[in-house]
Design a protein around this motif. Structure first.
Motif, PDB file in Angstrom:
ATOM      1  N   PHE A  40       0.720  -1.300   0.036  1.00  0.00           N
ATOM      2  CA  PHE A  40       0.116   0.011  -0.038  1.00  0.00           C
ATOM      3  C   PHE A  40       0.985   1.237   0.009  1.00  0.00           C
ATOM      4  CE2 PHE A  40      -2.420   3.357   2.084  1.00  0.00           C
ATOM      5  CZ  PHE A  40      -3.539   3.507   1.261  1.00  0.00           C
ATOM      6  N   THR A  41       1.995   1.242   0.679  1.00  0.00           N
ATOM      7  CA  THR A  41       2.859   2.303   0.737  1.00  0.00           C
ATOM      8  C   THR A  41       3.460   2.731  -0.678  1.00  0.00           C
ATOM      9  OG1 THR A  41       3.436   2.071   3.230  1.00  0.00           O
ATOM     10  CG2 THR A  41       4.814   3.386   1.850  1.00  0.00           C
ATOM     11  N   GLU A  42       3.865   1.658  -1.207  1.00  0.00           N
ATOM     12  CA  GLU A  42       4.461   2.107  -2.629  1.00  0.00           C
ATOM     13  C   GLU A  42       3.332   2.399  -3.617  1.00  0.00           C
ATOM     14  OE1 GLU A  42       7.324   2.635  -4.822  1.00  0.00           O
ATOM     15  OE2 GLU A  42       7.802   2.147  -2.741  1.00  0.00           O
ATOM     16  N   HIS A  43       2.145   1.844  -3.534  1.00  0.00           N
ATOM     17  CA  HIS A  43       1.029   2.062  -4.213  1.00  0.00           C
ATOM     18  C   HIS A  43       0.644   3.866  -4.144  1.00  0.00           C
ATOM     19  CE1 HIS A  43      -2.767   2.055  -6.110  1.00  0.00           C
ATOM     20  NE2 HIS A  43      -3.541   2.653  -5.049  1.00  0.00           N
ATOM     21  N   VAL A  44       0.856   4.165  -2.817  1.00  0.00           N
ATOM     22  CA  VAL A  44       0.403   5.613  -2.562  1.00  0.00           C
ATOM     23  C   VAL A  44       1.399   6.508  -3.122  1.00  0.00           C
ATOM     24  CG1 VAL A  44      -0.017   7.227  -0.652  1.00  0.00           C
ATOM     25  CG2 VAL A  44      -1.251   5.149  -0.675  1.00  0.00           C
ATOM     26  N   ARG A  45       2.724   6.202  -2.866  1.00  0.00           N
ATOM     27  CA  ARG A  45       3.921   6.838  -3.521  1.00  0.00           C
ATOM     28  C   ARG A  45       3.838   6.928  -5.016  1.00  0.00           C
ATOM     29  NH1 ARG A  45       9.618   5.264  -4.460  1.00  0.00           N
ATOM     30  NH2 ARG A  45      10.822   7.054  -4.385  1.00  0.00           N
ATOM     31  N   GLU A  46       3.386   5.824  -5.766  1.00  0.00           N
ATOM     32  CA  GLU A  46       3.178   5.898  -7.006  1.00  0.00           C
ATOM     33  C   GLU A  46       2.183   6.987  -7.504  1.00  0.00           C
ATOM     34  OE1 GLU A  46       3.506   5.473 -11.228  1.00  0.00           O
ATOM     35  OE2 GLU A  46       5.191   5.169  -9.597  1.00  0.00           O
ATOM     36  N   LEU A  47       0.983   6.863  -6.805  1.00  0.00           N
ATOM     37  CA  LEU A  47      -0.080   7.412  -6.878  1.00  0.00           C
ATOM     38  C   LEU A  47       0.342   9.042  -6.717  1.00  0.00           C
ATOM     39  CD1 LEU A  47      -3.091   7.890  -7.454  1.00  0.00           C
ATOM     40  CD2 LEU A  47      -3.472   7.589  -4.604  1.00  0.00           C
ATOM     41  N   PHE A  48       1.034   9.273  -5.852  1.00  0.00           N
ATOM     42  CA  PHE A  48       1.384  10.917  -5.558  1.00  0.00           C
ATOM     43  C   PHE A  48       2.504  11.126  -6.736  1.00  0.00           C
ATOM     44  CE2 PHE A  48      -0.590  10.885  -1.524  1.00  0.00           C
ATOM     45  CZ  PHE A  48      -1.010  12.140  -1.331  1.00  0.00           C
ATOM     46  N   ARG A  49       3.314  10.248  -7.316  1.00  0.00           N
ATOM     47  CA  ARG A  49       4.282  10.537  -8.324  1.00  0.00           C
ATOM     48  C   ARG A  49       3.317  10.842  -9.483  1.00  0.00           C
ATOM     49  NH1 ARG A  49       5.832   9.033 -12.839  1.00  0.00           N
ATOM     50  NH2 ARG A  49       4.735   6.870 -12.826  1.00  0.00           N
ATOM     51  N   ARG A  50       2.314  10.260  -9.770  1.00  0.00           N
ATOM     52  CA  ARG A  50       1.445  10.555 -11.036  1.00  0.00           C
ATOM     53  C   ARG A  50       0.813  11.783 -10.613  1.00  0.00           C
ATOM     54  NH1 ARG A  50      -0.437   5.211 -10.555  1.00  0.00           N
ATOM     55  NH2 ARG A  50      -2.707   5.990  -9.978  1.00  0.00           N
ATOM     56  N   ILE A  61       7.376  10.168   3.343  1.00  0.00           N
ATOM     57  CA  ILE A  61       6.145   9.365   3.904  1.00  0.00           C
ATOM     58  C   ILE A  61       6.336   8.766   5.055  1.00  0.00           C
ATOM     59  CG2 ILE A  61       4.692   7.378   3.065  1.00  0.00           C
ATOM     60  CD1 ILE A  61       5.560   8.049  -0.081  1.00  0.00           C
ATOM     61  N   ARG A  62       5.476   8.806   6.015  1.00  0.00           N
ATOM     62  CA  ARG A  62       5.696   8.177   7.214  1.00  0.00           C
ATOM     63  C   ARG A  62       4.559   7.149   7.401  1.00  0.00           C
ATOM     64  NH1 ARG A  62       5.741  13.544   9.991  1.00  0.00           N
ATOM     65  NH2 ARG A  62       3.688  12.465  10.972  1.00  0.00           N
ATOM     66  N   GLU A  63       4.827   6.287   7.917  1.00  0.00           N
ATOM     67  CA  GLU A  63       3.923   4.653   8.019  1.00  0.00           C
ATOM     68  C   GLU A  63       3.443   4.813   9.500  1.00  0.00           C
ATOM     69  OE1 GLU A  63       4.083   0.234   6.510  1.00  0.00           O
ATOM     70  OE2 GLU A  63       5.110   1.694   5.586  1.00  0.00           O
ATOM     71  N   GLN A  64       2.393   4.467   9.714  1.00  0.00           N
ATOM     72  CA  GLN A  64       1.904   4.010  11.026  1.00  0.00           C
ATOM     73  C   GLN A  64       0.816   2.820  10.698  1.00  0.00           C
ATOM     74  OE1 GLN A  64       2.654   5.535  14.136  1.00  0.00           O
ATOM     75  NE2 GLN A  64       1.412   3.588  14.832  1.00  0.00           N
ATOM     76  N   PRO A  65       1.067   1.547  11.273  1.00  0.00           N
ATOM     77  CA  PRO A  65       0.222   0.484  11.247  1.00  0.00           C
ATOM     78  C   PRO A  65      -0.897   0.747  12.313  1.00  0.00           C
ATOM     79  CG  PRO A  65       2.200  -0.294  11.857  1.00  0.00           C
ATOM     80  CD  PRO A  65       2.452   1.403  11.446  1.00  0.00           C
ATOM     81  N   SER A  67      -3.172  -0.735  15.337  1.00  0.00           N
ATOM     82  CA  SER A  67      -2.907  -1.577  16.489  1.00  0.00           C
ATOM     83  C   SER A  67      -3.063  -3.282  16.227  1.00  0.00           C
ATOM     84  CB  SER A  67      -3.823  -1.590  17.391  1.00  0.00           C
ATOM     85  OG  SER A  67      -5.252  -1.647  17.293  1.00  0.00           O
ATOM     86  N   LYS A  68      -4.184  -3.474  15.002  1.00  0.00           N
ATOM     87  CA  LYS A  68      -4.026  -5.160  14.802  1.00  0.00           C
ATOM     88  C   LYS A  68      -3.418  -5.379  13.325  1.00  0.00           C
ATOM     89  CE  LYS A  68      -8.388  -5.688  17.181  1.00  0.00           C
ATOM     90  NZ  LYS A  68      -9.856  -5.796  16.924  1.00  0.00           N
ATOM     91  N   GLY A  69      -2.887  -4.174  12.993  1.00  0.00           N
ATOM     92  CA  GLY A  69      -2.087  -4.769  11.563  1.00  0.00           C
ATOM     93  C   GLY A  69      -2.878  -4.751  10.292  1.00  0.00           C
ATOM     94  N   THR A  70      -3.928  -4.218  10.520  1.00  0.00           N
ATOM     95  CA  THR A  70      -5.071  -4.533   9.307  1.00  0.00           C
ATOM     96  C   THR A  70      -5.024  -3.270   8.111  1.00  0.00           C
ATOM     97  OG1 THR A  70      -6.620  -5.647  10.813  1.00  0.00           O
ATOM     98  CG2 THR A  70      -7.437  -4.992   8.568  1.00  0.00           C
ATOM     99  N   TYR A  71      -4.733  -2.079   8.782  1.00  0.00           N
ATOM    100  CA  TYR A  71      -5.017  -0.966   8.186  1.00  0.00           C
ATOM    101  C   TYR A  71      -3.418  -0.224   8.325  1.00  0.00           C
ATOM    102  CZ  TYR A  71      -9.785  -1.665   8.121  1.00  0.00           C
ATOM    103  OH  TYR A  71     -10.882  -2.182   7.919  1.00  0.00           O
ATOM    104  N   VAL A  72      -3.170   0.728   7.491  1.00  0.00           N
ATOM    105  CA  VAL A  72      -2.114   1.466   7.326  1.00  0.00           C
ATOM    106  C   VAL A  72      -2.422   2.888   7.529  1.00  0.00           C
ATOM    107  CG1 VAL A  72      -1.083   1.012   5.210  1.00  0.00           C
ATOM    108  CG2 VAL A  72       0.520   1.725   6.943  1.00  0.00           C
ATOM    109  N   SER A  73      -1.816   3.846   8.149  1.00  0.00           N
ATOM    110  CA  SER A  73      -2.150   5.167   8.018  1.00  0.00           C
ATOM    111  C   SER A  73      -0.693   5.883   7.532  1.00  0.00           C
ATOM    112  CB  SER A  73      -2.593   6.011   9.320  1.00  0.00           C
ATOM    113  OG  SER A  73      -2.328   7.247   8.925  1.00  0.00           O
ATOM    114  N   LEU A  74      -0.775   6.623   6.229  1.00  0.00           N
ATOM    115  CA  LEU A  74       0.593   7.176   5.839  1.00  0.00           C
ATOM    116  C   LEU A  74       0.386   8.795   5.832  1.00  0.00           C
ATOM    117  CD1 LEU A  74       0.761   5.187   2.347  1.00  0.00           C
ATOM    118  CD2 LEU A  74       1.704   4.612   4.752  1.00  0.00           C
ATOM    119  N   SER A  75       1.314   9.436   6.157  1.00  0.00           N
ATOM    120  CA  SER A  75       1.625  10.954   6.135  1.00  0.00           C
ATOM    121  C   SER A  75       2.433  11.103   5.058  1.00  0.00           C
ATOM    122  CB  SER A  75       2.006  11.526   7.615  1.00  0.00           C
ATOM    123  OG  SER A  75       1.373  11.199   8.576  1.00  0.00           O
ATOM    124  N   VAL A  76       1.885  11.733   3.930  1.00  0.00           N
ATOM    125  CA  VAL A  76       2.632  12.085   2.887  1.00  0.00           C
ATOM    126  C   VAL A  76       2.799  13.509   2.709  1.00  0.00           C
ATOM    127  CG1 VAL A  76       2.893  11.798   0.416  1.00  0.00           C
ATOM    128  CG2 VAL A  76       1.605  10.305   1.523  1.00  0.00           C
TER     129      VAL A  76
END
Length: 103
Positions: A40-50, A61-65, A67-76
């Motif tokens: 997902f992080t690489e997907h978002v990085r590519e999305l922002f590149r476009r 990009i800062r990544e914060q998973p 608590s259960k590891g199901t989701y990830v929050s990115l600060s771009v």
């Protein structure tokens, strides 16, 4: 000669409003999605590149998973030139199927 008094001051609400964000500026987007499928992080990085038309540094990009590891929050953090630029990025985030939530 000028007059002082109510006639010489603009009525309340007629002052020129300053923009909330002054451009150019570094702006941080929050983007959330599922960890699975992986990348997902690489997907978002590519999305922002476009959307930006330029590479986005991995250091931006800062990544914060969750608590259960199901989701990830990115600060771009990116350098924006205008309000239109910011809105175009939000529109692109809105259209992306892997992005669940964004701020």
């Amino acid at each position: 000669m000028t007059k002082d008094g109510p006639e010489s001051t603009p009525p309340a609400g007629d002052e020129e409003k300053k923009p909330l964000i002054e451009y150019p500026s570094v702006y941080t987007f929050k983007v959330m999605g599922k960890q699975e499928p992986p990348g997902f992080t690489e997907h978002v990085r590519e999305l922002f590149r476009r959307l930006m038309g330029t590479e986005v540094s991995p250091d931006s990009i800062r990544e914060q998973p969750s608590s259960k590891g199901t989701y990830v929050s990115l600060s771009v953090s990116v350098y924006l030139l205008s309000e239109e630029h910011r809105r175009a990025i939000y529109a692109g985030l809105h259209k992306d199927e892997r992005v669940i939530y964004y701020l």
